[in-house]
Design a protein around this motif. Structure first.
Motif, PDB file in Angstrom:
ATOM      1  N   LYS A  49       0.830  -1.207   0.000  1.00 23.84           N
ATOM      2  CA  LYS A  49       0.000   0.000   0.000  1.00 23.84           C
ATOM      3  C   LYS A  49       0.862   1.253   0.000  1.00 23.84           C
ATOM      4  CE  LYS A  49      -4.032   2.057   2.287  1.00 23.84           C
ATOM      5  NZ  LYS A  49      -3.535   3.427   2.349  1.00 23.84           N
ATOM      6  N   LEU A  50       1.888   1.247   0.832  1.00 26.88           N
ATOM      7  CA  LEU A  50       2.773   2.399   0.897  1.00 26.88           C
ATOM      8  C   LEU A  50       3.530   2.581  -0.418  1.00 26.88           C
ATOM      9  CD1 LEU A  50       3.789   4.680   2.690  1.00 26.88           C
ATOM     10  CD2 LEU A  50       5.500   3.105   3.634  1.00 26.88           C
ATOM     11  N   ALA A  51       3.948   1.472  -1.015  1.00 29.34           N
ATOM     12  CA  ALA A  51       4.672   1.553  -2.291  1.00 29.34           C
ATOM     13  C   ALA A  51       3.782   2.097  -3.399  1.00 29.34           C
ATOM     14  CB  ALA A  51       5.209   0.178  -2.678  1.00 29.34           C
ATOM     15  N   ALA A  52       2.487   1.778  -3.347  1.00 32.46           N
ATOM     16  CA  ALA A  52       1.562   2.275  -4.362  1.00 32.46           C
ATOM     17  C   ALA A  52       1.317   3.770  -4.231  1.00 32.46           C
ATOM     18  CB  ALA A  52       0.240   1.522  -4.260  1.00 32.46           C
ATOM     19  N   GLU A  53       1.613   4.334  -3.053  1.00 33.56           N
ATOM     20  CA  GLU A  53       1.300   5.740  -2.781  1.00 33.56           C
ATOM     21  C   GLU A  53       2.520   6.639  -2.669  1.00 33.56           C
ATOM     22  OE1 GLU A  53      -0.795   5.384   0.868  1.00 33.56           O
ATOM     23  OE2 GLU A  53      -2.668   4.644  -0.044  1.00 33.56           O
ATOM     24  N   SER A  54       3.688   6.064  -2.403  1.00 30.82           N
ATOM     25  CA  SER A  54       4.828   6.879  -1.989  1.00 30.82           C
ATOM     26  C   SER A  54       6.079   6.621  -2.834  1.00 30.82           C
ATOM     27  CB  SER A  54       5.144   6.606  -0.508  1.00 30.82           C
ATOM     28  OG  SER A  54       6.364   7.205  -0.131  1.00 30.82           O
ATOM     29  N   ASP A  55       6.510   7.640  -3.579  1.00 30.60           N
ATOM     30  CA  ASP A  55       7.792   7.550  -4.275  1.00 30.60           C
ATOM     31  C   ASP A  55       8.941   7.450  -3.284  1.00 30.60           C
ATOM     32  OD1 ASP A  55       6.716   7.671  -6.849  1.00 30.60           O
ATOM     33  OD2 ASP A  55       6.751   9.866  -6.869  1.00 30.60           O
ATOM     34  N   ALA A  56       8.796   8.135  -2.156  1.00 33.85           N
ATOM     35  CA  ALA A  56       9.865   8.136  -1.162  1.00 33.85           C
ATOM     36  C   ALA A  56      10.121   6.726  -0.629  1.00 33.85           C
ATOM     37  CB  ALA A  56       9.529   9.089  -0.019  1.00 33.85           C
ATOM     38  N   TYR A  57       9.046   5.989  -0.340  1.00 32.26           N
ATOM     39  CA  TYR A  57       9.213   4.622   0.152  1.00 32.26           C
ATOM     40  C   TYR A  57       9.873   3.750  -0.917  1.00 32.26           C
ATOM     41  CZ  TYR A  57       8.091  -0.136   1.619  1.00 32.26           C
ATOM     42  OH  TYR A  57       8.174  -1.467   1.957  1.00 32.26           O
ATOM     43  N   CYS A  58       9.412   3.871  -2.157  1.00 35.16           N
ATOM     44  CA  CYS A  58      10.001   3.077  -3.237  1.00 35.16           C
ATOM     45  C   CYS A  58      11.486   3.398  -3.408  1.00 35.16           C
ATOM     46  CB  CYS A  58       9.246   3.325  -4.535  1.00 35.16           C
ATOM     47  SG  CYS A  58       7.548   2.689  -4.524  1.00 35.16           S
ATOM     48  N   ASP A  59      11.828   4.674  -3.326  1.00 32.17           N
ATOM     49  CA  ASP A  59      13.239   5.067  -3.434  1.00 32.17           C
ATOM     50  C   ASP A  59      14.041   4.503  -2.268  1.00 32.17           C
ATOM     51  OD1 ASP A  59      12.699   6.452  -5.747  1.00 32.17           O
ATOM     52  OD2 ASP A  59      12.569   8.412  -4.769  1.00 32.17           O
ATOM     53  N   GLU A  60      13.426   4.473  -1.091  1.00 33.43           N
ATOM     54  CA  GLU A  60      14.109   3.928   0.084  1.00 33.43           C
ATOM     55  C   GLU A  60      14.407   2.446  -0.103  1.00 33.43           C
ATOM     56  OE1 GLU A  60      13.078   2.976   4.778  1.00 33.43           O
ATOM     57  OE2 GLU A  60      11.941   4.522   3.710  1.00 33.43           O
ATOM     58  N   VAL A  61      13.428   1.692  -0.599  1.00 36.99           N
ATOM     59  CA  VAL A  61      13.619   0.258  -0.835  1.00 36.99           C
ATOM     60  C   VAL A  61      14.714   0.031  -1.879  1.00 36.99           C
ATOM     61  CG1 VAL A  61      12.545  -1.820  -1.791  1.00 36.99           C
ATOM     62  CG2 VAL A  61      11.285  -0.405  -0.156  1.00 36.99           C
ATOM     63  N   LYS A  62      14.635   0.756  -2.983  1.00 39.08           N
ATOM     64  CA  LYS A  62      15.635   0.578  -4.039  1.00 39.08           C
ATOM     65  C   LYS A  62      17.027   0.981  -3.558  1.00 39.08           C
ATOM     66  CE  LYS A  62      13.425   3.038  -7.145  1.00 39.08           C
ATOM     67  NZ  LYS A  62      13.131   3.702  -8.457  1.00 39.08           N
ATOM     68  N   GLY A  63      17.108   2.057  -2.793  1.00 37.18           N
ATOM     69  CA  GLY A  63      18.404   2.514  -2.307  1.00 37.18           C
ATOM     70  C   GLY A  63      19.024   1.537  -1.330  1.00 37.18           C
ATOM     71  N   MET A  64      18.204   1.000  -0.416  1.00 41.29           N
ATOM     72  CA  MET A  64      18.716   0.029   0.555  1.00 41.29           C
ATOM     73  C   MET A  64      19.246  -1.207  -0.160  1.00 41.29           C
ATOM     74  SD  MET A  64      17.806  -3.077   2.037  1.00 41.29           S
ATOM     75  CE  MET A  64      16.018  -3.136   1.833  1.00 41.29           C
ATOM     76  N   LEU A  65      18.508  -1.691  -1.151  1.00 41.07           N
ATOM     77  CA  LEU A  65      18.967  -2.862  -1.881  1.00 41.07           C
ATOM     78  C   LEU A  65      20.194  -2.553  -2.725  1.00 41.07           C
ATOM     79  CD1 LEU A  65      15.508  -4.329  -2.947  1.00 41.07           C
ATOM     80  CD2 LEU A  65      17.071  -5.276  -1.246  1.00 41.07           C
ATOM     81  N   ALA A  66      20.243  -1.363  -3.300  1.00 39.56           N
ATOM     82  CA  ALA A  66      21.409  -0.980  -4.101  1.00 39.56           C
ATOM     83  C   ALA A  66      22.670  -0.982  -3.253  1.00 39.56           C
ATOM     84  CB  ALA A  66      21.182   0.388  -4.731  1.00 39.56           C
ATOM     85  N   ASP A  67      22.541  -0.581  -1.996  1.00 38.97           N
ATOM     86  CA  ASP A  67      23.698  -0.597  -1.094  1.00 38.97           C
ATOM     87  C   ASP A  67      24.223  -2.013  -0.878  1.00 38.97           C
ATOM     88  OD1 ASP A  67      23.614   2.144  -0.822  1.00 38.97           O
ATOM     89  OD2 ASP A  67      22.529   2.111   1.093  1.00 38.97           O
ATOM     90  N   LEU A  68      23.338  -3.007  -1.078  1.00 35.82           N
ATOM     91  CA  LEU A  68      23.734  -4.408  -0.943  1.00 35.82           C
ATOM     92  C   LEU A  68      24.152  -5.010  -2.279  1.00 35.82           C
ATOM     93  CD1 LEU A  68      20.824  -5.626   1.392  1.00 35.82           C
ATOM     94  CD2 LEU A  68      23.185  -5.113   2.066  1.00 35.82           C
ATOM     95  N   GLY A  69      24.130  -4.194  -3.339  1.00 33.51           N
ATOM     96  CA  GLY A  69      24.453  -4.695  -4.662  1.00 33.51           C
ATOM     97  C   GLY A  69      23.298  -5.417  -5.335  1.00 33.51           C
ATOM     98  N   LEU A  70      22.054  -5.078  -4.924  1.00 38.31           N
ATOM     99  CA  LEU A  70      20.871  -5.758  -5.437  1.00 38.31           C
ATOM    100  C   LEU A  70      19.945  -4.792  -6.158  1.00 38.31           C
ATOM    101  CD1 LEU A  70      19.933  -7.867  -2.269  1.00 38.31           C
ATOM    102  CD2 LEU A  70      20.966  -8.757  -4.370  1.00 38.31           C
ATOM    103  N   GLU A  71      19.159  -5.324  -7.093  1.00 38.30           N
ATOM    104  CA  GLU A  71      18.074  -4.594  -7.740  1.00 38.30           C
ATOM    105  C   GLU A  71      16.785  -5.397  -7.589  1.00 38.30           C
ATOM    106  OE1 GLU A  71      18.667  -3.247 -11.759  1.00 38.30           O
ATOM    107  OE2 GLU A  71      20.855  -3.284 -11.520  1.00 38.30           O
TER     108      GLU A  71
END
Length: 258
Positions: A49-71
């Protein structure tokens, strides 16, 4: 993304490192994975639900995974998609994984599932993902074996209804610019090429009605999984890979052995 990806649904659990996205992300990254397919029904890993509404949350998820070398490769609505179409024979079995407010109420459960899959389109768009994966659900599956003899038109009407339920969802994915890939799978009404074609005919070959290719499901049905690619490659947008072999014995074959 260059490198292997992994579907997290089979590993999520209450114990660390399987109970949060950062922890399970580090676990798979340490094994050399580069991509993760995320189950959207498990809030231990992802808030749909949060991902459907919030660019900030989506960016947070992508950024956290990117720090681990993941997409993120895709978001999955397998569980919710399956609940878009449930034969009454399976009502009790499918009530276990839904909010308590819709248990015992198939109509409310279906409405909840449709809303979830629609949120999957919005969340995928915000995550910058071109495709999402789901299950079709099953209205005709209890009748897949042709004995006892099926009443004339039973399967056709089931597929007509399946298409009626999915068409507006596919239109929403078209609006979001996201392909919706059905994992063709035993226990779903879309379980082989013939059933996929029946569905496509009824949704006017909707451009967003695409496929996830998993040859393990075809191997266990004794279906030619290589010719399937020749037939449907234009609609295949993602795939799963795992070992499978058909080893019939005098006691077990396709049905009890699967």
């Amino acid at each position: 993304m260059k490198g292997p990806g992994i579907f997290l649904a089979q590993f999520a659990g209450d114990e660390a490192p399987f109970n949060s996205l950062p922890a399970i992300g580090r676990w798979v990254a340490d094994m050399g994975y580069k991509g993760v397919q995320i189950p959207t029904w498990d809030r231990r890993l992802f808030d749909l639900k949060l991902a459907a509404e919030s660019d900030a949350y989506c960016d947070e998820v992508k950024g956290m995974l990117a720090d681990l070398g993941l997409e993120v490769s895709e978001l999955s609505t397998h569980m919710q998609g399956q609940l878009v179409a449930v034969h009454p024979a399976y009502d009790e079995m499918f009530d276990g994984g839904v909010p308590s407010a819709v248990r015992g109420n198939p109509k409310a459960r279906q409405a909840w599932a449709v809303d979830q899959v629609l949120m999957g389109a919005k969340a995928s768009r915000r995550m910058g993902l071109p495709a999402s994966v789901t299950f079709s659900g099953a209205l005709a599956w209890p009748y897949f074996y042709p004995y006892p003899q099926r009443p004339a038109g039973l399967v056709e009407e089931a597929f007509d209804e399946l298409a009626r339920r999915w068409r507006p969802i596919l239109d929403a994915y078209e609006e979001a610019g996201v392909d919706l890939c059905y994992e063709v799978h035993p226990s779903e009404d879309l379980f082989d090429g013939a059933t996929v074609e029946m569905f496509w005919d009824r949704v006017d070959h909707h451009p967003r009605a695409c496929l996830l290719y998993d040859p393990s499901h075809f191997m266990l049905q004794q279906l030619d999984y290589l010719e399937y690619i020749d037939l449907y490659h234009e609609r295949i947008r993602m795939f799963h890979v795992k070992d499978a072999e058909f080893r019939p014995t005098g006691r077990q074959g396709v049905y009890s052995g699967y």
